[in-house]
Design a protein around this motif. Sequence first.
Motif, PDB file in Angstrom:
ATOM      1  N   GLY A  25       0.816  -1.198   0.000  1.00 34.46           N
ATOM      2  CA  GLY A  25       0.000   0.000   0.000  1.00 34.46           C
ATOM      3  C   GLY A  25       0.854   1.255   0.000  1.00 34.46           C
ATOM      4  O   GLY A  25       2.081   1.200   0.120  1.00 34.46           O
ATOM      5  N   GLY A  26       0.213   2.395  -0.118  1.00 34.95           N
ATOM      6  CA  GLY A  26       0.936   3.669  -0.092  1.00 34.95           C
ATOM      7  C   GLY A  26       0.014   4.833  -0.354  1.00 34.95           C
ATOM      8  O   GLY A  26      -1.013   4.692  -1.021  1.00 34.95           O
ATOM      9  N   ASN A  27       0.373   5.983   0.180  1.00 38.77           N
ATOM     10  CA  ASN A  27      -0.452   7.179  -0.005  1.00 38.77           C
ATOM     11  C   ASN A  27       0.355   8.341  -0.557  1.00 38.77           C
ATOM     12  O   ASN A  27       0.058   9.501  -0.311  1.00 38.77           O
ATOM     13  N   ASP A  28       1.438   8.009  -1.277  1.00 38.02           N
ATOM     14  CA  ASP A  28       2.244   9.000  -1.982  1.00 38.02           C
ATOM     15  C   ASP A  28       2.877  10.026  -1.048  1.00 38.02           C
ATOM     16  O   ASP A  28       2.994  11.203  -1.381  1.00 38.02           O
ATOM     17  N   ILE A  69      -4.706   1.524  20.923  1.00 34.38           N
ATOM     18  CA  ILE A  69      -5.751   1.591  19.904  1.00 34.38           C
ATOM     19  C   ILE A  69      -5.083   1.387  18.543  1.00 34.38           C
ATOM     20  O   ILE A  69      -4.186   2.135  18.154  1.00 34.38           O
ATOM     21  N   ASP A  70      -5.505   0.357  17.823  1.00 36.76           N
ATOM     22  CA  ASP A  70      -4.931   0.032  16.515  1.00 36.76           C
ATOM     23  C   ASP A  70      -5.745   0.720  15.427  1.00 36.76           C
ATOM     24  O   ASP A  70      -6.921   0.413  15.229  1.00 36.76           O
ATOM     25  N   TYR A  71      -5.109   1.670  14.745  1.00 38.61           N
ATOM     26  CA  TYR A  71      -5.783   2.367  13.662  1.00 38.61           C
ATOM     27  C   TYR A  71      -5.553   1.689  12.304  1.00 38.61           C
ATOM     28  O   TYR A  71      -6.241   1.999  11.340  1.00 38.61           O
ATOM     29  N   ALA A  72      -4.547   0.821  12.231  1.00 45.27           N
ATOM     30  CA  ALA A  72      -4.210   0.197  10.946  1.00 45.27           C
ATOM     31  C   ALA A  72      -5.290  -0.768  10.493  1.00 45.27           C
ATOM     32  O   ALA A  72      -5.584  -0.871   9.300  1.00 45.27           O
ATOM     33  N   GLY A  73      -5.874  -1.473  11.458  1.00 45.33           N
ATOM     34  CA  GLY A  73      -6.924  -2.419  11.114  1.00 45.33           C
ATOM     35  C   GLY A  73      -6.379  -3.660  10.442  1.00 45.33           C
ATOM     36  O   GLY A  73      -5.192  -3.776  10.149  1.00 45.33           O
ATOM     37  N   LYS A  74      -7.258  -4.602  10.196  1.00 47.01           N
ATOM     38  CA  LYS A  74      -6.870  -5.839   9.551  1.00 47.01           C
ATOM     39  C   LYS A  74      -7.190  -5.760   8.060  1.00 47.01           C
ATOM     40  O   LYS A  74      -7.999  -4.973   7.609  1.00 47.01           O
ATOM     41  N   GLY A  75      -6.554  -6.659   7.310  1.00 49.37           N
ATOM     42  CA  GLY A  75      -6.791  -6.687   5.878  1.00 49.37           C
ATOM     43  C   GLY A  75      -5.907  -5.711   5.130  1.00 49.37           C
ATOM     44  O   GLY A  75      -5.216  -4.867   5.723  1.00 49.37           O
ATOM     45  N   PHE A  76      -5.926  -5.785   3.820  1.00 49.92           N
ATOM     46  CA  PHE A  76      -5.077  -4.942   2.986  1.00 49.92           C
ATOM     47  C   PHE A  76      -5.782  -3.650   2.613  1.00 49.92           C
ATOM     48  O   PHE A  76      -6.953  -3.652   2.221  1.00 49.92           O
ATOM     49  N   ASP A  77      -5.051  -2.554   2.760  1.00 50.59           N
ATOM     50  CA  ASP A  77      -5.543  -1.234   2.386  1.00 50.59           C
ATOM     51  C   ASP A  77      -4.539  -0.631   1.414  1.00 50.59           C
ATOM     52  O   ASP A  77      -3.399  -0.342   1.786  1.00 50.59           O
ATOM     53  N   PRO A  78      -4.892  -0.424   0.138  1.00 50.90           N
ATOM     54  CA  PRO A  78      -3.936   0.084  -0.845  1.00 50.90           C
ATOM     55  C   PRO A  78      -3.446   1.495  -0.568  1.00 50.90           C
ATOM     56  O   PRO A  78      -2.455   1.932  -1.162  1.00 50.90           O
ATOM     57  N   THR A  79      -4.104   2.218   0.346  1.00 54.78           N
ATOM     58  CA  THR A  79      -3.668   3.570   0.681  1.00 54.78           C
ATOM     59  C   THR A  79      -2.791   3.616   1.931  1.00 54.78           C
ATOM     60  O   THR A  79      -2.305   4.682   2.316  1.00 54.78           O
ATOM     61  N   ASN A  80      -2.580   2.463   2.573  1.00 54.72           N
ATOM     62  CA  ASN A  80      -1.815   2.416   3.818  1.00 54.72           C
ATOM     63  C   ASN A  80      -0.435   1.818   3.551  1.00 54.72           C
ATOM     64  O   ASN A  80      -0.308   0.650   3.190  1.00 54.72           O
ATOM     65  N   PRO A  81       0.657   2.609   3.717  1.00 56.67           N
ATOM     66  CA  PRO A  81       2.005   2.118   3.409  1.00 56.67           C
ATOM     67  C   PRO A  81       2.497   1.020   4.343  1.00 56.67           C
ATOM     68  O   PRO A  81       3.519   0.398   4.070  1.00 56.67           O
ATOM     69  N   THR A  82       1.783   0.769   5.434  1.00 57.79           N
ATOM     70  CA  THR A  82       2.191  -0.324   6.326  1.00 57.79           C
ATOM     71  C   THR A  82       1.606  -1.664   5.904  1.00 57.79           C
ATOM     72  O   THR A  82       1.929  -2.691   6.495  1.00 57.79           O
ATOM     73  N   LYS A  83       0.766  -1.662   4.874  1.00 55.95           N
ATOM     74  CA  LYS A  83       0.037  -2.860   4.498  1.00 55.95           C
ATOM     75  C   LYS A  83       0.610  -3.521   3.247  1.00 55.95           C
ATOM     76  O   LYS A  83       1.078  -2.865   2.319  1.00 55.95           O
ATOM     77  N   GLY A  84       0.548  -4.839   3.245  1.00 54.36           N
ATOM     78  CA  GLY A  84       0.942  -5.608   2.075  1.00 54.36           C
ATOM     79  C   GLY A  84       0.064  -6.833   1.943  1.00 54.36           C
ATOM     80  O   GLY A  84      -0.543  -7.286   2.922  1.00 54.36           O
ATOM     81  N   THR A  85      -0.010  -7.365   0.735  1.00 54.90           N
ATOM     82  CA  THR A  85      -0.785  -8.578   0.514  1.00 54.90           C
ATOM     83  C   THR A  85      -0.111  -9.407  -0.569  1.00 54.90           C
ATOM     84  O   THR A  85       0.531  -8.866  -1.467  1.00 54.90           O
TER      85      THR A  85
END
Length: 373
Positions: free
Chosen positions: A256-259, A279-295
């Motif tokens: 993921g990433g948000n430029d 408090i976890d703001y990242a959440g579960k699952g893949f978010d294409p706008t979140n640079p901490t996420k991958g799938t």
Amino acid sequence: MDQINGSAGLGEYVRFGKWTFKNVTSQLKKVTDPEEIQKFQDNCVVFNPTEVEQKDRFRAAFSDFAMSKSPLISDAKQEVYQQAETAIGKFFDGTMSAEELSGVYQDLSGQLMDACKDRGYPMPLWGGMMGPAFQETFYGEFRRMVLDEAVNRNNAEGKQYVTGEMNAQRNWKYYNSDYYYKSEEAVSALTEKFSAMAEDRGWEDTVSVPDYKAKGLNLYYNFNSALSNHFNVDDQFVKDPDQAPPKDFRWFYQSGGNDGDGVVTSLTMIAPDGTETVIDYAGKGFDPTNPTKGTTWAAYRDVSGTWRYQSTDFTYNFSKDDLKNVAGLLKFSGQSGGAQEAVNQFLKNLQLYPGGYFSRFPQYGALSMNLRA
């Protein structure tokens, strides 16, 4: 040029084939004095290049880049390369066999070499190691075009799986083993034809397939090295280019990433008694706008013809641990036989990471923040 002369003797001009040269033999000076000969020997360097050195010299002249820049041969080179690309496209479309493709390669090799000779490129006096240098170089460029087409088709197919808007912060990779085996089929046929041509021309002792791997020429070696080209520090998804993939195998990865915008992944609150609440703001699952996420996912067809799939989402923390072996994320189970084992083994040859991981000074493009209050 009335004094142009054939084989009857040397005049002011000398003809060699279709080429005319000025005779400068009168400028040669015969030295007989021993002291003068010794003085000359002490002050000169004998230039006697080996066959390998001669080939290296001329290979540069027959490269794609050099021929494209030469007004003598650029148009002929462009026409031949266009025909090569058309034939390679037909091969990957399935309308031309590998044997037919190797025949096109042979015809185009002869066509371009004849054009070079006819136009006096890179010099009018053809001979020595020029022919072998041309054959090795054109083989290499044709082989590169085959691998380039395989990679381009692989990537075009993989783009359909990318979700969200792609930006400089994100990265992705797709691998379809069909293109590995299709390109290997073409390269094998080309190499066989290359050897037969060398024998027909009497060059079997002077030409050979260059060691592209040793030279670091990843675009010329095989599909794996061309797809995951390690001279780009951010393209190291395939670890060992020599490891063949299972047939009917697919693999995909995206981050993921948000430029460049920051992202808050969690908030930790500490009460006066020391109790922490996260408090976890990242959440579960893949978010294409979140640079901490991958799938990532992988698939293969088993012996019964059924496609098997495995997928997983994961989180980056922008540390060295972000370099992940795919086998640590995906593993097939529940099937007997060698197909499953082969897939799990090849997954060990794949790795993934966020963009910029291998840069000397990694720039991840976003700030992963853990706020404490």
